[in-house]
Design a protein around this motif. Structure first.
Motif, short mmCIF file in Angstrom:
data_model
loop_
_atom_site.label_atom_id
_atom_site.label_comp_id
_atom_site.label_asym_id
_atom_site.label_seq_id
_atom_site.Cartn_x
_atom_site.Cartn_y
_atom_site.Cartn_z
N GLY A 196 -1.14 -47.62 -36.20
CA GLY A 196 -0.45 -48.14 -37.00
C GLY A 196 -1.41 -48.39 -38.05
O GLY A 196 -0.90 -48.30 -39.48
N VAL A 197 -2.95 -48.75 -37.89
CA VAL A 197 -3.81 -49.35 -38.66
C VAL A 197 -3.09 -47.30 -39.72
O VAL A 197 -3.71 -47.44 -40.92
CB VAL A 197 -5.33 -49.05 -38.47
N TYR A 198 -3.03 -46.26 -38.58
CA TYR A 198 -3.17 -45.45 -39.39
C TYR A 198 -2.92 -44.93 -40.42
O TYR A 198 -2.99 -44.18 -41.66
CB TYR A 198 -4.05 -43.83 -38.16
N LEU A 199 -1.15 -45.39 -39.79
CA LEU A 199 -0.40 -44.98 -40.18
C LEU A 199 0.07 -45.88 -42.05
O LEU A 199 0.74 -45.37 -42.59
CB LEU A 199 1.36 -45.09 -39.86
N LEU A 200 -0.86 -46.43 -41.73
CA LEU A 200 0.29 -47.91 -42.66
C LEU A 200 -1.34 -46.70 -44.12
O LEU A 200 -1.04 -47.03 -45.31
CB LEU A 200 -0.52 -49.66 -42.26
N ILE A 201 -2.15 -47.27 -43.60
CA ILE A 201 -2.93 -46.75 -44.87
C ILE A 201 -2.71 -44.94 -45.16
O ILE A 201 -2.53 -44.92 -46.74
CB ILE A 201 -4.60 -45.90 -44.30
N VAL A 202 -1.83 -43.74 -44.34
CA VAL A 202 -1.92 -42.84 -45.16
C VAL A 202 0.14 -43.78 -46.11
O VAL A 202 -0.51 -43.13 -47.09
CB VAL A 202 -0.63 -42.05 -43.55
N GLY A 203 0.35 -44.54 -45.48
CA GLY A 203 1.42 -44.88 -45.69
C GLY A 203 1.37 -45.08 -47.36
O GLY A 203 1.87 -44.85 -48.46
N ILE A 204 0.11 -45.94 -48.24
CA ILE A 204 -0.04 -46.75 -48.84
C ILE A 204 -0.48 -45.35 -49.54
O ILE A 204 -0.64 -46.06 -50.71
CB ILE A 204 -1.14 -47.40 -48.69
N LEU A 205 -1.25 -44.74 -49.12
CA LEU A 205 -2.44 -44.09 -49.70
C LEU A 205 -0.93 -42.73 -50.70
O LEU A 205 -0.88 -42.51 -51.96
CB LEU A 205 -3.24 -42.78 -48.85
N ALA A 206 0.25 -42.71 -49.50
CA ALA A 206 1.22 -41.58 -50.51
C ALA A 206 2.36 -43.00 -51.29
O ALA A 206 2.49 -41.92 -52.29
CB ALA A 206 2.79 -40.94 -49.58
N LYS A 207 2.52 -43.79 -50.97
CA LYS A 207 2.61 -44.44 -51.80
C LYS A 207 2.29 -44.24 -53.27
O LYS A 207 2.70 -44.10 -54.47
CB LYS A 207 3.31 -45.87 -51.74
N ALA A 208 0.69 -44.36 -53.05
CA ALA A 208 -0.17 -44.48 -54.44
C ALA A 208 0.45 -43.45 -55.01
O ALA A 208 0.01 -43.15 -56.91
CB ALA A 208 -1.78 -44.39 -54.29
N ALA A 240 5.16 -35.71 -58.38
CA ALA A 240 4.07 -35.77 -56.71
C ALA A 240 4.87 -36.37 -55.43
O ALA A 240 4.32 -36.30 -54.51
CB ALA A 240 3.69 -37.04 -57.00
N ILE A 241 6.24 -35.91 -55.45
CA ILE A 241 6.99 -36.30 -53.77
C ILE A 241 6.46 -34.93 -52.94
O ILE A 241 6.54 -35.65 -51.77
CB ILE A 241 8.31 -36.14 -54.03
N PRO A 242 6.43 -33.63 -53.62
CA PRO A 242 6.28 -33.03 -52.49
C PRO A 242 4.93 -32.76 -52.36
O PRO A 242 4.40 -32.52 -50.95
CB PRO A 242 6.76 -31.06 -53.28
N LEU A 243 3.84 -33.14 -53.07
CA LEU A 243 2.29 -33.68 -52.81
C LEU A 243 2.36 -34.56 -51.45
O LEU A 243 1.79 -34.79 -50.61
CB LEU A 243 1.43 -33.53 -54.10
N VAL A 279 1.61 -36.50 -46.06
CA VAL A 279 1.95 -37.12 -45.07
C VAL A 279 2.23 -36.29 -43.63
O VAL A 279 1.96 -36.68 -42.43
CB VAL A 279 3.48 -37.99 -45.03
N PHE A 280 2.55 -35.24 -43.72
CA PHE A 280 2.54 -33.74 -42.85
C PHE A 280 1.22 -33.79 -42.21
O PHE A 280 1.08 -34.10 -41.21
CB PHE A 280 3.10 -32.97 -43.37
N LEU A 334 -0.28 -36.48 -40.06
CA LEU A 334 0.48 -36.51 -39.08
C LEU A 334 -0.58 -35.78 -38.30
O LEU A 334 -0.68 -35.71 -37.01
CB LEU A 334 1.91 -36.64 -39.18
N LEU A 335 -0.26 -34.64 -38.80
CA LEU A 335 -1.18 -33.20 -37.76
C LEU A 335 -2.94 -34.04 -37.43
O LEU A 335 -3.14 -33.71 -36.09
CB LEU A 335 -1.37 -32.24 -39.20
N GLY A 336 -3.29 -34.66 -38.57
CA GLY A 336 -4.67 -34.83 -38.21
C GLY A 336 -4.46 -36.21 -37.22
O GLY A 336 -5.43 -36.83 -35.83
N LEU A 337 -3.49 -37.25 -37.11
CA LEU A 337 -3.30 -38.14 -36.09
C LEU A 337 -3.26 -37.40 -34.31
O LEU A 337 -3.83 -38.07 -33.59
CB LEU A 337 -1.93 -39.29 -36.46
N THR A 338 -2.40 -36.53 -34.92
CA THR A 338 -2.03 -35.44 -33.58
C THR A 338 -3.87 -35.04 -32.43
O THR A 338 -3.61 -35.68 -31.46
CB THR A 338 -1.15 -34.60 -33.93
#
Length: 480
Positions: free
Chosen positions: A12-24, A33-36, A41-42, A45-49
């Motif tokens: 959860g913490v990991y995805l929250l940080i990723v979401g915040i950075l993606a939103k930023a 910046a949407i493709p970036l 995020v992709f 997710l690989l790093g999380l896996t």
């Protein structure tokens, strides 16, 4: 529950940080910046896996929970006390291995525990101790070295306990499949390296538990602790054995030096006698003396060979009543023709004393030959005897080169220390040992360029007579 909860929190913490950075990224970069952001995020997710699939992370997480949230399964104080009580007094490597194997078997409920020791010789692995195998049975379990080569090579790169029933490494899986019959015969299911001072000393192997329960992280920690302590004890015993071997070799060398020194003394007397034989062959008295010297030398050589037990035993004396003056006179008679200098005798009337005549004769011969080597042809050697109420005294003085005070204080009676270019440095050490075995003592006075006096003080028949005797006779014998 704790493990899964911590996993959910981390995710959860990991995805929250990723979401915040993606939103930023989307906020500051707009639609471009949407493709970036999607790519970021992709990658996240690989790093999380990768993190979630990491064996090391999972093991560390389980170890953290086991240490901080679970009630300990083992009483470490009890286990440590049992280990020290069962191993502290053991001085044999096989006894230590057997004791450790038995303790591990009882603590973990594994009926088969075996310790295999690593050797540097051609047989890389040899038997240490086991709860199920005997020495004879292990001989039938010897395998060609390829399996152990591969296993030890793996242990050197992975020095932690590992399970061979559920191998996570491809190399372990390949080894287990290639030698499945051997692993079954030797009952190897779990391996614990024995490492001390960064050196692999052996491997402790365990079979399945009676309960068929697998080894947990807490089990692995305790096994690692026991293995480290056992490896330290093994290393200490190996070093002790090496030290004992070195001591035995040193004792053998010392004995050899004693033997060679006495032979050199006898050889010197025989050599000087043979050197004078052509010139005095027609003299009947000289021939008789020469025959006596040869006969006595052969007798002493035979006696020396029979006394080689000094290597393992304390110096044994065969004491009898002896007139020290007669012993000195007979010794000088046997050295007739072997002296380079003038010999002066001053023998006082002495009571008989209890000594070993052969050993004391060695002392007399050694001191006289040392004095003879210290003087030139114009030198003088004085041989004196004296007595006190409780002691007899024998002194040898010379006017030779003398001995430095520093050498007297630090090295004179030490083995393998000498001032002679061809000396072995064992004569005075041996002399001192003989005198002390008689509960006597030996004293020395010397000045460089003036001469030396050695004074041997022997009790007439008891141990206490020598105390303080040196002070009472110091002014009466061999003064200069």
């Amino acid at each position: 529950l704790l493990y899964n909860s911590i996993t959910v929190v981390v995710v959860g913490v990991y995805l929250l940080i990723v979401g915040i950075l993606a939103k930023a990224i989307g906020y500051f970069g707009g639609n471009k910046a949407i493709p970036l952001g999607t790519f970021f995020v992709f990658i996240a997710l690989l790093g999380l896996t990768a993190i979630l699939l990491s064996d090391q992370l999972r093991q560390e997480l389980k170890r953290f929970i086991s240490r901080n949230f679970y009630q300990p399964r083992y009483d470490y104080r009890k286990e440590w006390t049992a280990f020290t009580q069962q191993t502290t007094s053991l001085m044999n490597i096989n006894d230590l291995c057997s004791a450790v194997s038995k303790m591990v078997s009882e603590a973990f409920g594994a009926p088969s525990v075996t310790i295999w020791l690593v050797d540097e010789g051609p047989d890389m692995i040899y038997f240490g101790g086991s709860t199920v195998f005997s020495d004879a049975q292990v001989l039938d379990l010897k395998n060609k070295g390829k399996m152990w080569d591969a296993l030890l090579s793996f242990i050197n790169t992975h020095p932690v306990p590992f399970d061979l029933d559920l191998p996570k490494d491809e190399k372990l899986r390949g080894m287990k499949e290639a030698d499945a019959i051997y692993f079954e015969k030797t009952r190897i299911s779990y391996c614990v390296p024995l490492i001390s001072n960064r050196k692999l000393l052996g491997v402790m192997t365990l079979n399945h538990r009676v309960t068929k329960e697998s080894f947990s992280v807490e089990d692995a920690d305790l096994l690692k602790t026991i293995a480290d302590q056992a490896a330290g004890s093994l290393l200490n015993l190996k070093l002790t054995q090496q030290l004992l071997k070195a001591k035995e070799m040193e004792a053998f060398q010392s004995l050899s030096a004693f033997f060679i020194h006495d032979l050199n003394n006898l050889a010197s007397m025989l050599s000087l006698t043979m050197r004078n034989l052509p010139a005095h062959f027609d003299n009947p008295e000289f021939r008789n003396d020469a025959l006596r010297v040869i006969s006595q030398s052969v007798t002493k050589m035979n006696d020396m060979c029979s006394r080689l037990s000094l290597l393992t035993k304390k110096l044994e004396l065969q004491c009898m009543e002896v007139d020290l003056n007669e012993l000195v006179s007979s010794t000088l008679g046997g050295m007739n023709g072997s002296m380079n200098s003038t010999v002066e005798k001053n023998l006082q009337v002495l009571p008989k004393c209890m000594v070993d005549p052969d050993q004391i004769q060695k002392v007399i011969v050694n001191l006289i030959l040392n004095a003879n080597e210290a003087v030139d042809q114009k030198g003088v050697i004085r041989i004196e005897t004296d007595r006190t109420e409780e002691c007899v005294v024998f002194a040898v003085s010379d006017n030779g080169c003398g001995i430095s005070r520093q050498f007297i204080e630090r090295s004179l009676f030490q083995p393998f220390q000498t001032t002679k270019s061809q000396g072995l440095g064992i004569g005075l050490f041996h002399t001192k040992k003989i005198v002390e075995a008689h509960h006597g003592k030996i004293e020395v006075e010397s000045q460089e360029g003036i001469g030396t006096t050695f004074r041997v003080i022997l009790p007439r028949g008891n141990k206490e007579g020598v105390r303080g005797a040196g002070d009472r006779v110091r002014g009466g014998v061999g003064d200069r």
